[in-house]
Design an enzyme around this catalytic site. Sequence first.
Site, short mmCIF file in Angstrom:
data_model
loop_
_atom_site.label_atom_id
_atom_site.label_comp_id
_atom_site.label_asym_id
_atom_site.label_seq_id
_atom_site.Cartn_x
_atom_site.Cartn_y
_atom_site.Cartn_z
N VAL A 61 -27.37 64.27 -17.43
CA VAL A 61 -28.02 65.44 -16.55
C VAL A 61 -27.47 66.74 -16.61
CG1 VAL A 61 -28.57 65.99 -14.27
CG2 VAL A 61 -28.14 63.58 -14.75
N GLY A 81 -30.94 53.13 -22.82
CA GLY A 81 -30.21 53.80 -21.85
C GLY A 81 -30.82 53.98 -20.56
N LYS A 89 -30.26 55.91 -2.17
CA LYS A 89 -31.31 56.78 -2.21
C LYS A 89 -32.15 56.51 -1.03
CE LYS A 89 -32.05 56.63 -7.03
NZ LYS A 89 -32.72 56.07 -8.29
N ASP A 123 -28.10 51.16 -6.08
CA ASP A 123 -28.80 52.53 -6.42
C ASP A 123 -30.11 52.68 -5.44
OD1 ASP A 123 -29.12 54.89 -8.51
OD2 ASP A 123 -31.30 53.95 -8.28
N GLU A 181 -27.14 51.03 -16.90
CA GLU A 181 -25.60 51.28 -17.29
C GLU A 181 -25.10 49.98 -18.07
OE1 GLU A 181 -24.23 54.23 -16.21
OE2 GLU A 181 -25.88 54.60 -15.33
N1 NAP Z 1 -28.62 59.97 -15.35
C1 NAP Z 1 -29.73 60.14 -14.68
O1 NAP Z 1 -30.86 59.79 -14.93
C2 NAP Z 1 -29.50 60.37 -13.21
C3 NAP Z 1 -30.75 60.74 -12.22
C4 NAP Z 1 -30.61 61.37 -11.01
C5 NAP Z 1 -28.90 61.41 -10.56
N2 NAP Z 1 -28.21 61.17 -11.37
C6 NAP Z 1 -26.83 61.52 -11.01
O2 NAP Z 1 -25.97 62.59 -11.47
C7 NAP Z 1 -24.86 62.34 -11.67
C8 NAP Z 1 -24.51 62.34 -13.35
O3 NAP Z 1 -25.22 61.30 -14.09
P1 NAP Z 1 -25.15 61.47 -15.54
O4 NAP Z 1 -26.00 60.33 -15.83
O5 NAP Z 1 -25.30 62.73 -16.11
O6 NAP Z 1 -23.75 60.94 -15.99
P2 NAP Z 1 -22.72 60.98 -17.35
O7 NAP Z 1 -23.68 60.75 -18.47
O8 NAP Z 1 -22.06 59.69 -17.39
O9 NAP Z 1 -21.92 62.31 -17.22
C9 NAP Z 1 -20.65 62.39 -16.27
C10 NAP Z 1 -20.27 63.57 -16.55
O10 NAP Z 1 -19.26 63.71 -15.55
C11 NAP Z 1 -17.93 64.34 -16.02
N3 NAP Z 1 -16.97 63.89 -15.14
C12 NAP Z 1 -16.72 62.89 -14.76
N4 NAP Z 1 -15.62 62.70 -13.93
C13 NAP Z 1 -15.30 64.03 -13.65
C14 NAP Z 1 -14.46 64.85 -12.79
N5 NAP Z 1 -13.44 64.09 -12.28
N6 NAP Z 1 -14.50 65.95 -13.17
C15 NAP Z 1 -15.25 66.68 -13.81
N7 NAP Z 1 -16.30 66.16 -14.74
C16 NAP Z 1 -16.18 64.82 -14.51
C17 NAP Z 1 -17.95 63.72 -17.47
O11 NAP Z 1 -16.97 64.12 -18.13
P3 NAP Z 1 -16.85 63.97 -19.75
O12 NAP Z 1 -18.32 64.38 -20.50
O13 NAP Z 1 -15.78 64.81 -20.03
O14 NAP Z 1 -16.59 62.57 -19.79
C18 NAP Z 1 -19.48 63.76 -17.80
O15 NAP Z 1 -19.73 65.08 -18.41
C19 NAP Z 1 -24.43 60.98 -11.13
O16 NAP Z 1 -24.03 61.01 -9.92
C20 NAP Z 1 -26.00 60.11 -11.16
O17 NAP Z 1 -25.97 59.18 -10.22
C21 NAP Z 1 -28.26 60.93 -12.87
#
Ligand code: NAP
Length: 403
Positions: free
Chosen positions: A14, A180, A198, A194, A183
């Site tokens: 994201v 993708g 929501k 999930d 998970e």
């Molecule tokens: N993916 C979707 O389609 C989607 C849709 C709606 C909502 N969301 C929500 O959006 C959020 C992010 O999802 P994502 O899919 O983008 O996850 P992701 O691809 O796993 O990325 C997570 C990011 O968070 C960083 N991170 C983890 N712990 C951290 C900390 N303690 N301090 C600072 N940075 C930290 C990671 O750093 P590194 O890169 O250095 O590891 C990474 O950049 C989640 O809450 C998810 O539920 C996701």
Amino acid sequence: MRKIKIGLFGFGVVGQGIHQVLGRSKNANAEIIGICVRNPDKPRAVAADRSLFTASPDAILDNPEVDLVVEVIDDAAASYDIVRRALLKGIPVVSGNKTMLARHLPELIAIQKENGVALLYDASSCGSIPVIRNLEEYYDNDLLLEVKGILNGSSNYILSRVFDHGADYADALRQAQELGFAESDPSFDIEGYDSLFKLVIITVHALGAYVAPERIFTYGISTIHDSDIRYAREKGVKIKLVAQVVKVSDECFTMFVMPEFVTPDKYIYSVDDEYNGVVIRGECYDRQFMFGKGAGSLPTASSILSDIMARLHDYRYEYKKMNFLQKPDYTTEITLRIYARYSETDVPHILRFDRIYEQYYSDDSNYVIADVSLSELLAKRDRLRSEDVFLANLTRFFQDRDC
Ligand SMILES: NC(=O)c1ccc[n+]([C@@H]2O[C@H](COP(=O)([O-])OP(=O)(O)OC[C@H]3O[C@@H](n4cnc5c(N)ncnc54)[C@H](OP(=O)(O)O)[C@@H]3O)[C@@H](O)[C@H]2O)c1
């Protein structure tokens, strides 16, 4: 017009999408001035100025130039800490973290009020579908009867492969992971959590009521079996993982997440693959349907962008419905008609059925169609979470009032 200076937490799926959509949007008066991640040295698919990266939350939260925190990290505990600290400092926040929000919304709402600061989170509930702001601004509490939908793209993708393409469950799950959509540990999606988180957030904006996740019956699709799929096909229905909040009387509402036999006349019947669909039903306008991508990098980022731009006009949720004098109470004292398939686990002896309509026994699998109270399902949920038990809701109970 002023330009919003963003402190971004997270640069994964994201976070990188946000960087891209901000770059693409000609009217986005916003720039990212710092990015906090777990590991700043990690190679990233989307190129961004290396000097922006830090592993220190303080570098963002103590920077007086940051006027909006955008939090999209995958660690709910760290997310809570970051969002709470930002709000207490008076910095508005946009977040996509449903797990964190579903657990901590009451406290975060109180902090917003006490500190006159905003927390926006439309991306947390249905990706690109703007369900939260619509519920908050458009739908009046007294008229709204039901919000029901497919809120999880991964489980829907798996069920679509199984139903429309004849794939077996394990292959469909593997495909979802390869693409993708799921998970590597898919339990969050397929066990219904999930969708549950929501639904908790949606209910705050639909009815002004917060119900803690552990009080809500949740059953996933991981135990689905060929015999369930055969049964559904024979009846001409699809099995979907459905989350719903329903007003069952003027005084009460109920909510639950579980597989459902969906008939072809329902809007959500044709929500397939990784898509999400939400049906909103009201007394005067009957049914309205919102459909779209519920996850993914750019779709989710576009919802975050919409919240960022809303801050340019000082938009915040008023939580008007939480202050209504007459709010409906949460109840689990309602009757559902369910299909329960089992082999070893003695479901008819675990669940106290109100009425049994159909029972079938065979050497390898049995099923029963029966009425049961939601409170009974909730009380017995741990004993029902067994590999040989699959449950599905038949919507007959809500026949006249169902989306
Ligand atoms: N993916 C979707 O389609 C989607 C849709 C709606 C909502 N969301 C929500 O959006 C959020 C992010 O999802 P994502 O899919 O983008 O996850 P992701 O691809 O796993 O990325 C997570 C990011 O968070 C960083 N991170 C983890 N712990 C951290 C900390 N303690 N301090 C600072 N940075 C930290 C990671 O750093 P590194 O890169 O250095 O590891 C990474 O950049 C989640 O809450 C998810 O539920 C996701």
